[in-house]
Design a protein around this motif. Structure first.
Motif, PDB file in Angstrom:
ATOM      1  N   LEU A  72     -24.358 -85.592 -63.591  1.00 27.23           N
ATOM      2  CA  LEU A  72     -25.106 -86.047 -62.411  1.00 27.23           C
ATOM      3  C   LEU A  72     -24.236 -86.929 -61.518  1.00 27.23           C
ATOM      4  O   LEU A  72     -23.255 -87.504 -61.971  1.00 27.23           O
ATOM      5  N   ASP A 123     -27.517 -90.364 -58.627  1.00 23.92           N
ATOM      6  CA  ASP A 123     -28.577 -89.860 -59.500  1.00 23.92           C
ATOM      7  C   ASP A 123     -28.613 -90.594 -60.834  1.00 23.92           C
ATOM      8  O   ASP A 123     -29.677 -90.772 -61.425  1.00 23.92           O
ATOM      9  N   TYR A 148     -30.630 -93.398 -59.971  1.00 21.95           N
ATOM     10  CA  TYR A 148     -31.987 -92.930 -59.693  1.00 21.95           C
ATOM     11  C   TYR A 148     -32.787 -92.804 -60.998  1.00 21.95           C
ATOM     12  O   TYR A 148     -33.904 -93.309 -61.114  1.00 21.95           O
ATOM     13  N   LEU A 149     -32.175 -92.141 -61.995  1.00 22.94           N
ATOM     14  CA  LEU A 149     -32.892 -91.944 -63.254  1.00 22.94           C
ATOM     15  C   LEU A 149     -33.156 -93.267 -63.965  1.00 22.94           C
ATOM     16  O   LEU A 149     -34.057 -93.374 -64.783  1.00 22.94           O
ATOM     17  N   SER A 150     -32.330 -94.279 -63.667  1.00 19.44           N
ATOM     18  CA  SER A 150     -32.449 -95.536 -64.397  1.00 19.44           C
ATOM     19  C   SER A 150     -33.412 -96.506 -63.736  1.00 19.44           C
ATOM     20  O   SER A 150     -33.702 -97.560 -64.299  1.00 19.44           O
ATOM     21  N   MET A 202     -39.503 -97.453 -63.158  1.00 16.85           N
ATOM     22  CA  MET A 202     -40.668 -96.743 -62.602  1.00 16.85           C
ATOM     23  C   MET A 202     -41.328 -95.947 -63.715  1.00 16.85           C
ATOM     24  O   MET A 202     -40.848 -95.963 -64.840  1.00 16.85           O
ATOM     25  N   ASP A 203     -42.428 -95.293 -63.378  1.00 16.94           N
ATOM     26  CA  ASP A 203     -43.096 -94.470 -64.377  1.00 16.94           C
ATOM     27  C   ASP A 203     -42.131 -93.367 -64.823  1.00 16.94           C
ATOM     28  O   ASP A 203     -41.581 -92.646 -64.013  1.00 16.94           O
ATOM     29  N   LYS A 204     -41.937 -93.248 -66.140  1.00 16.42           N
ATOM     30  CA  LYS A 204     -40.953 -92.300 -66.643  1.00 16.42           C
ATOM     31  C   LYS A 204     -41.605 -91.045 -67.220  1.00 16.42           C
ATOM     32  O   LYS A 204     -40.988 -90.298 -67.957  1.00 16.42           O
ATOM     33  N   GLY A 205     -42.877 -90.828 -66.908  1.00 17.64           N
ATOM     34  CA  GLY A 205     -43.587 -89.658 -67.440  1.00 17.64           C
ATOM     35  C   GLY A 205     -43.162 -88.378 -66.749  1.00 17.64           C
ATOM     36  O   GLY A 205     -42.653 -88.403 -65.620  1.00 17.64           O
ATOM     37  N   ILE A 206     -43.403 -87.279 -67.408  1.00 16.41           N
ATOM     38  CA  ILE A 206     -42.966 -85.984 -66.901  1.00 16.41           C
ATOM     39  C   ILE A 206     -43.637 -85.620 -65.585  1.00 16.41           C
ATOM     40  O   ILE A 206     -43.001 -85.109 -64.668  1.00 16.41           O
ATOM     41  N   SER A 239     -42.137 -87.379 -62.709  1.00 16.00           N
ATOM     42  CA  SER A 239     -40.785 -86.898 -62.442  1.00 16.00           C
ATOM     43  C   SER A 239     -40.770 -85.551 -61.740  1.00 16.00           C
ATOM     44  O   SER A 239     -39.862 -85.255 -60.980  1.00 16.00           O
ATOM     45  N   LEU A 240     -41.787 -84.742 -62.001  1.00 11.76           N
ATOM     46  CA  LEU A 240     -41.808 -83.423 -61.372  1.00 11.76           C
ATOM     47  C   LEU A 240     -42.044 -83.505 -59.871  1.00 11.76           C
ATOM     48  O   LEU A 240     -41.590 -82.654 -59.117  1.00 11.76           O
ATOM     49  N   TRP A 241     -42.774 -84.497 -59.435  1.00 12.73           N
ATOM     50  CA  TRP A 241     -43.148 -84.568 -58.009  1.00 12.73           C
ATOM     51  C   TRP A 241     -42.480 -85.715 -57.286  1.00 12.73           C
ATOM     52  O   TRP A 241     -42.763 -85.953 -56.123  1.00 12.73           O
ATOM     53  N   HIS A 242     -41.609 -86.471 -57.944  1.00 12.12           N
ATOM     54  CA  HIS A 242     -41.147 -87.724 -57.366  1.00 12.12           C
ATOM     55  C   HIS A 242     -40.136 -87.560 -56.236  1.00 12.12           C
ATOM     56  O   HIS A 242     -39.218 -86.752 -56.309  1.00 12.12           O
TER      57      HIS A 242
END
Lengths: 370, 265
Positions: free
Chosen positions: B111, B115, B118-120, B123-127, B130-133
Motif C-alpha cells: 500500500l 494508505d 489511512y488504515l491506521s 475510526m470504526d474498523k468494522g467491515i 470499510s466497504l463504504w468509507h
C-alpha cells in the motif's frame, strides 16, 4: 477503437470487451446465415457461455487467493452447490415428461421407490426459491466454514487442505443415492426454464447473454471491493495479517466476508453453467476440478481480476481443443503449462500484456509500483 | 469496569492517579524458561520511559504481554485504573489506545504511505464501514499532519515497499499516531538507522512525550541517553533498577550485570 480501449481503466476495459464480445456473438449467430464466414454457430455460443461461467468461477477464486492469500482448493464445491440448486429447479420443471411420467417426483426418486418429495426439495419448483438457494447454499456453507476456520486462525496450507477435504466430503455425500440429489448420475434431461425450451437456440442465446451481463456485473463489484478501503485492508491481511490485527481490525471478519462473497459468485457461476451444459453430477465436487480453477488463475495472472478471466477462457479453450485431438495428453499439458507459467511468467499471461499496455490505474501508488 | 454509557474506546483509561499502566507480579514462562519473573512496572501518564536490558532480559515479552500477544501465567496488567488488559485481545487493546511499533518495521508494503496511515486512523474498523468509507476532510488533514510530523509528505503516494529502512520506521510511528494512542510502545526504533536518522527519531519521540506516554525499548545506550528521562533496567525477567540515566550508570548492581557485560557505554 483499439487505441481508445488502451486508455481505459481495467474495469472499463473488461466491461467494454465483454459487451463487444457478447453483442458480436449474439448478432453473428442470428444475422449471418450458417456457412457464412462471420457466422458463430450455436455450438460455439454454448461453448463460449460455458467458458464465461468458468471465468466467473475463476474471478471468485482470484478474489480470495490473489487479494487475500486464501488459497481455496475447494471452490468447485460452491460452484457445484449453485449448480445443484439450479438442477433441482430444472428437474421439477420436467414435470410428467420424465420417463416414469410422475408429475410430482423426479425420475430418480421414483426409481428409488420414494413416494413423496423429501423436505429439502420443498419449494424447489419456484424460480425465486431457486435463485435464493443459489445464493444461500454456497453462501451459508462458506460463512460457516470461514467463520470456524478464520476465527481459529487457520491459514496457509492447513486451510487449503481443509477446503480440499470439504469438497471431497461433499462429493462422497452427493454420490450416495439416499442423499436425494440423484446420486451417481446427478440430474439431467432438463426440458425447460421458465417455460422456454432449453434446446432452443434462442434460450441458449439468452442464457449466454445473461452470463456475459452477470460476469461484467461481478467484475465491477469485485473491482469495487478490491479498490475500496476494505480492499486495502484485505491486501494488507494478505501481506501481514498480525499487523492488521494490531492496527485494530478484526481480520477474521474481513476474511469471512470475502470468502462468503466469493462463494456466492462461484454458486452463481454454477447456476448459469448447468442449464447451458444440461447436466450436474457429483463429479463437479471432485478435488481435481477445484485444482483446475487454481491453475486457470495462476496461468492468467493471480491478483489481477481480468487475469483470472483470461486464464479460465484460454485454458478451457485449450482443453476443448486438446481433448478433441488427444484426450490422454490433457493433464500432462495442463501440468506442463502450469510449471512453465510459474517458472517463466510469475505474473501469468497478463504479466506479458501489462508490460506493453499498462492500464490507467486508479491510484497513483500502483503507478509508482510499476 | 464502570457502567458508563460510553464505549471503552471513548472513555479512555482512568489516569486520575497519574499512572497509565500498572504491571504487578507478572510472570511468563516458555517451556520452563522464565521470560518474565514477578515483574512490577508502572508507567506515568505522558512520560517517556526507556527500557534497557541484555538479550533475553524480557523486554519483548513485556511488550507482548501489554499488547495481548502473550498471556502471563500470573500477575495483573491494567491500563489506567479500570481496564484489565488480560481480559482483552490484541484488536481490543489496540482500540483502547495502546499502539505498538515492532522491532522489524512492519508496514503494509503493497500500500502507499498515505494508505498505510489511512488504515491506521482511529475510526470504526468494522467491515461494513470499510466497504463504504470515504475520507472526510478532517481525516485528510490528520493524515497530512502526521505525514508532516514524520517527514514523509513528499513520499505520500509511493508504495511503502520502496521506502528506506529509516523511513519505514517513521511511517510505522506515524501509523501509531494515526490511531491517536495514549500509550506508545516502541521496540528498538533506531536499530539499523544511520546517525542522522537516529537523531531525527530521537527528536520525534521526544516531541511525542507529554501528549502520549511513550515506552521505548532500545539497546543503543547513546540513543537512550539522548532521549530518556527515566530508565528501567530489566534483568532476567524482572526490574533490576529504575531512575535517571546517571543514577542507573552508577548503580553497582547494574554495572555488574548489564553495563559490565556490554562494556562501559
Amino acid at each position: 477503437m483499439l487505441a481508445k480501449l488502451m486508455r481505459l481503466s481495467s474495469v472499463q476495459r473488461v466491461v467494454s470487451i465483454l459487451a463487444i464480445v457478447g453483442i458480436y456473438v449474439i448478432l453473428a449467430n442470428t444475422l449471418f446465415p450458417e456457412g457464412s464466414f462471420f457466422h458463430v454457430s450455436s455450438y460455439s455460443v454454448n461453448l463460449l457461455g460455458k467458458y464465461l461461467c468458468y471465468a466467473l468461477l475463476a474471478l471468485a477464486l482470484d478474489l480470495v487467493w490473489g487479494y487475500c492469500g486464501i488459497l481455496s482448493l475447494g471452490h468447485g464445491a460452491f460452484f457445484a452447490l449453485g449448480g445443484y440448486a439450479m438442477g433441482m429447479y430444472l428437474m421439477r420443471q420436467i414435470g410428467d415428461r420424465g420417463v416414469y411420467g410422475n408429475p410430482e417426483l423426479p425420475d430418480f426418486m421414483v426409481f428409488l421407490n420414494w413416494d413423496s418429495l423429501p423436505w429439502f426439495w420443498q419449494g424447489s419448483d419456484s424460480f425465486v426459491w431457486m435463485i435464493a438457494m443459489v445464493v444461500l447454499a454456497p453462501g451459508l456453507l462458506a460463512y460457516v466454514f470461514g467463520a470456524m476456520a478464520f476465527r481459529s486462525r487457520v491459514s496457509g496450507v492447513y486451510l487449503s487442505i481443509m477446503t480440499q477435504a470439504m469438497t471431497y466430503a461433499l462429493m462422497l455425500a452427493f454420490f450416495r443415492n439416499e442423499m436425494g440429489f440423484g446420486g451417481n448420475n446427478g440430474m439431467t434431461d432438463f426440458k425447460d426454464i421458465l417455460g422456454f425450451s432449453l434446446q432452443s437456440d434462442t434460450t441458449r442465446l439468452v442464457l449466454f447473454g445473461l452470463t456475459v451481463v452477470i460476469l461484467a456485473a461481478a467484475y465491477y463489484l469485485c473491482d469495487r471491493i478490491v479498490t475500496c478501503k476494505a480492499g486495502k485492508i484485505i491486501t494488507a491481511i494478505r501481506d501481514s495479517e498480525s499487523r492488521v490485527r494490531f492496527v485494530g481490525y478484526n481480520s477474521a471478519s474481513y476474511k469471512v466476508f470475502l470468502f462468503t462473497f466469493s462463494a456466492v459468485l462461484a454458486g452463481i457461476a454454477g447456476a448459469l453453467y448447468v442449464p447451458q451444459v444440461g447436466i450436474i453430477n457429483p463429479g463437479e465436487f471432485s478435488p481435481i476440478n477445484s485444482i483446475e480453477i487454481v491453475i486457470w488463475v495462476a496461468i492468467g495472472g493471480r491478483g489481477t481480476l481480468y487475469g483470472a478471466i483470461i486464464g479460465a477462457v484460454v485454458v478451457s479453450f485449450a482443453k476443448t481443443r486438446l481433448t478433441g485431438i488427444m484426450p490422454e495428453a490433457w493433464l500432462f499439458a495442463l501440468g506442463g503449462l502450469f510449471v512453465l507459467v510459474t517458472l517463466l511468467l510469475p505474473k501469468g499471461l497478463v504479466g506479458l500484456f501489462d508490460k506493453r499496455f499498462p492500464a490507467k490505474k486508479n491510484t497513483t501508488a500502483q503507478e509508482n509500483a510499476a | 469496569m464502570r457502567p458508563a454509557m460510553m464505549t471503552p474506546e471513548q472513555t479512555g483509561p482512568d489516569t486520575r492517579h497519574g499512572m497509565i499502566l500498572y504491571m504487578e507480579n507478572v510472570s511468563v514462562s516458555f517451556d520452563g524458561f522464565k521470560a518474565l519473573n514477578d515483574l512490577n512496572l508502572y508507567i506515568k501518564e505522558g512520560e517517556l520511559r526507556c527500557l534497557i536490558g541484555a538479550n533475553g532480559a524480557g523486554k519483548t515479552t513485556l511488550m507482548d504481554v501489554i499488547t495481548g500477544k502473550t498471556r502471563p501465567d500470573t500477575g495483573t496488567v491494567s491500563y489506567g485504573q479500570q481496564f484489565n488488559l488480560l481480559q482483552h485481545n490484541e484488536e481490543q487493546i489496540s482500540r483502547l489506545g495502546i499502539g505498538r511499533k515492532f522491532q522489524k518495521p512492519t508496514v503494509f508494503e503493497a500500500l502507499s504511505v498515505k494508505d498505510n496511515l489511512y488504515l491506521s486512523l482511529k475510526m470504526d474498523k468494522g467491515i461494513w464501514t470499510s466497504l463504504w468509507h470515504n475520507l472526510s476532510g478532517e481525516q485528510k488533514d490528520d493524515i497530512d499532519r502526521i505525514l508532516h510530523t514524520i517527514g514523509l509528505t513528499e513520499h505520500r503516494d509511493r508504495p511503502a515497499s520502496v521506502l528506506s529502512h529509516g523511513q519505514k520506521q517513521w511511517l510505522e510511528i506515524g501509523m501509531l499516531l494515526a490511531a491517536k494512542p495514549k500509550l506508545l510502545l516502541v521496540d528498538e526504533p533506531v536499530a539499523g538507522m544511520t546517525v542522522s536518522e537516529a537523531e531525527r527519531t530521537a527528536e520525534l519521540l521526544t516531541s511525542l512525550a507529554g501528549e502520549h506516554s511513550v515506552v521505548v525499548v532500545e539497546h543503543d545506550m547513546g540513543f537512550v541517553r539522548s532521549i530518556a528521562r527515566t530508565v528501567t533496567v530489566l534483568h532476567q525477567g524482572s526490574v533490576l533498577a529504575e531512575g535517571t540515566m546517571d543514577a542507573i550508570q552508577s548503580d553497582p548492581e547494574v554495572k555488574k550485570v548489564y553495563l559490565g557485560e556490554e562494556g562501559n557505554a
